[in-house]
Design a protein around this motif. Structure first.
Motif, PDB file in Angstrom:
ATOM      1  N   GLY A   2      59.448  39.117  54.578  1.00 54.79           N
ATOM      2  CA  GLY A   2      58.105  40.386  54.152  1.00 54.79           C
ATOM      3  C   GLY A   2      58.992  41.141  52.764  1.00 54.79           C
ATOM      4  O   GLY A   2      57.594  40.928  51.968  1.00 54.79           O
ATOM      5  N   CYS A   3      59.351  42.071  52.698  1.00 56.62           N
ATOM      6  CA  CYS A   3      60.020  43.062  52.185  1.00 56.62           C
ATOM      7  C   CYS A   3      59.701  41.871  50.396  1.00 56.62           C
ATOM      8  O   CYS A   3      59.148  42.055  49.356  1.00 56.62           O
ATOM      9  N   ALA A  10      53.590  39.280  51.446  1.00 56.39           N
ATOM     10  CA  ALA A  10      52.832  38.889  52.841  1.00 56.39           C
ATOM     11  C   ALA A  10      52.032  37.450  53.539  1.00 56.39           C
ATOM     12  O   ALA A  10      52.741  37.174  54.155  1.00 56.39           O
ATOM     13  N   GLY A  19      55.540  35.420  53.393  1.00 55.16           N
ATOM     14  CA  GLY A  19      55.967  35.119  54.115  1.00 55.16           C
ATOM     15  C   GLY A  19      55.863  35.602  55.804  1.00 55.16           C
ATOM     16  O   GLY A  19      56.358  34.617  56.713  1.00 55.16           O
ATOM     17  N   PHE A  20      54.377  35.425  55.875  1.00 53.45           N
ATOM     18  CA  PHE A  20      53.681  34.762  56.845  1.00 53.45           C
ATOM     19  C   PHE A  20      54.557  33.063  56.669  1.00 53.45           C
ATOM     20  O   PHE A  20      54.451  32.799  58.276  1.00 53.45           O
ATOM     21  N   ALA A  38      56.266  39.846  59.623  1.00 52.56           N
ATOM     22  CA  ALA A  38      56.384  39.621  58.318  1.00 52.56           C
ATOM     23  C   ALA A  38      54.795  39.701  57.078  1.00 52.56           C
ATOM     24  O   ALA A  38      55.160  40.360  56.143  1.00 52.56           O
ATOM     25  N   ALA A  39      54.102  39.153  57.902  1.00 53.53           N
ATOM     26  CA  ALA A  39      52.906  40.101  57.086  1.00 53.53           C
ATOM     27  C   ALA A  39      52.705  41.656  57.212  1.00 53.53           C
ATOM     28  O   ALA A  39      52.254  41.999  55.860  1.00 53.53           O
ATOM     29  N   ALA A  41      55.176  43.298  57.367  1.00 58.29           N
ATOM     30  CA  ALA A  41      56.200  44.158  56.049  1.00 58.29           C
ATOM     31  C   ALA A  41      55.681  43.765  55.379  1.00 58.29           C
ATOM     32  O   ALA A  41      55.905  45.157  53.870  1.00 58.29           O
ATOM     33  N   GLY A  42      55.383  42.460  54.778  1.00 54.78           N
ATOM     34  CA  GLY A  42      54.503  42.148  52.923  1.00 54.78           C
ATOM     35  C   GLY A  42      53.992  43.290  52.766  1.00 54.78           C
ATOM     36  O   GLY A  42      53.822  43.309  51.590  1.00 54.78           O
ATOM     37  N   SER A  66      60.383  47.508  57.481  1.00 54.14           N
ATOM     38  CA  SER A  66      60.642  46.612  57.917  1.00 54.14           C
ATOM     39  C   SER A  66      60.657  46.895  59.326  1.00 54.14           C
ATOM     40  O   SER A  66      60.140  47.152  60.173  1.00 54.14           O
ATOM     41  N   GLY A  89      56.578  46.760  60.578  1.00 58.81           N
ATOM     42  CA  GLY A  89      56.667  45.188  60.404  1.00 58.81           C
ATOM     43  C   GLY A  89      57.808  44.422  61.057  1.00 58.81           C
ATOM     44  O   GLY A  89      57.387  44.341  62.733  1.00 58.81           O
ATOM     45  N   GLY A 134      57.401  42.197  48.113  1.00 65.41           N
ATOM     46  CA  GLY A 134      55.882  42.270  48.690  1.00 65.41           C
ATOM     47  C   GLY A 134      55.037  41.653  48.018  1.00 65.41           C
ATOM     48  O   GLY A 134      53.887  42.044  48.442  1.00 65.41           O
TER      49      GLY A 134
END
Length: 198
Positions: free
Chosen positions: A52-53, A57, A60-61, A103-104, A106-107, A132, A135, A194
């Protein structure tokens, strides 16, 4: 943007998605710690936070969705060499199914906090820690509690108390993700943490 540049950008995105799915598998090589709750302690939630980071989003997704698809197909990518459809019916299923959404989130948080302009490595590390936590801890544990209630037949209080055992270790993972982001920000200042616009 030319067609060639679009194609190159698309190839880069596919490569990043595949890379972070592979990173999740690598975290699965770290031995798990089994608990009576039926949910093991693993290093793989750190991969969720990093995806995510580092990717944002959308990517990461996609990376975590690709990872779960590979697990569902039977590849032994979860810690302890687990894989197959059966893992999605265990008490830990809620945690696993949360990975793409976690993950999304967190992003999204990382992009929102980091902003559009250049940021110092220290500020980006702080943003990564917050992303973190939201998410990789909040979202994952909400799904985890729901999974424990549905599949382990625990009450809400039992599931919520049971999941607290993971929080100290997860906070350590958030710190490690922040340190990694800090290091990457120093070495690669143009990295789009991100998915943010520079």
């Amino acid at each position: 943007m030319t067609a060639e540049h679009r194609s190159e950008t698309r190839a880069q995105r596919i490569a990043l998605v595949a890379l972070f799915a592979a990173l999740m598998a690598a975290f699965g090589l770290i031995p798990k710690i089994d608990l009576p709750l039926g949910v093991p302690i693993t290093a793989q939630t750190m991969g969720v936070m990093l995806a995510g980071c580092m990717l944002g989003a959308a990517l990461g997704f996609q990376a975590l969705l690709l990872f779960l698809a590979a697990v569902a197909l039977g590849l032994p990518l979860l810690s302890g060499g687990r894989g197959g459809m059966g893992v999605f019916f265990l008490p830990s299923a809620g945690y696993l199914l949360s990975y793409p959404l976690a993950a999304a989130v967190a992003g999204l948080v990382m992009r929102s906090l980091a902003g559009k302009g250049p940021s110092s490595p220290m500020r980006l590390a702080a943003c990564a820690f917050a992303a973190s936590v939201l998410g990789g801890i909040v979202v994952v544990h909400v799904f985890g509690v729901l999974g424990l209630m549905l599949l382990a037949k625990l009450s809400f209080v039992q599931a919520a108390v049971g999941t607290l055992v993971f929080v100290p270790g997860d906070l350590v993972k958030c710190v490690l993700v922040a340190l990694i982001v800090h290091t990457v920000a120093r070495g690669l200042p143009d990295w789009r943490f991100g998915g943010r616009r520079l």
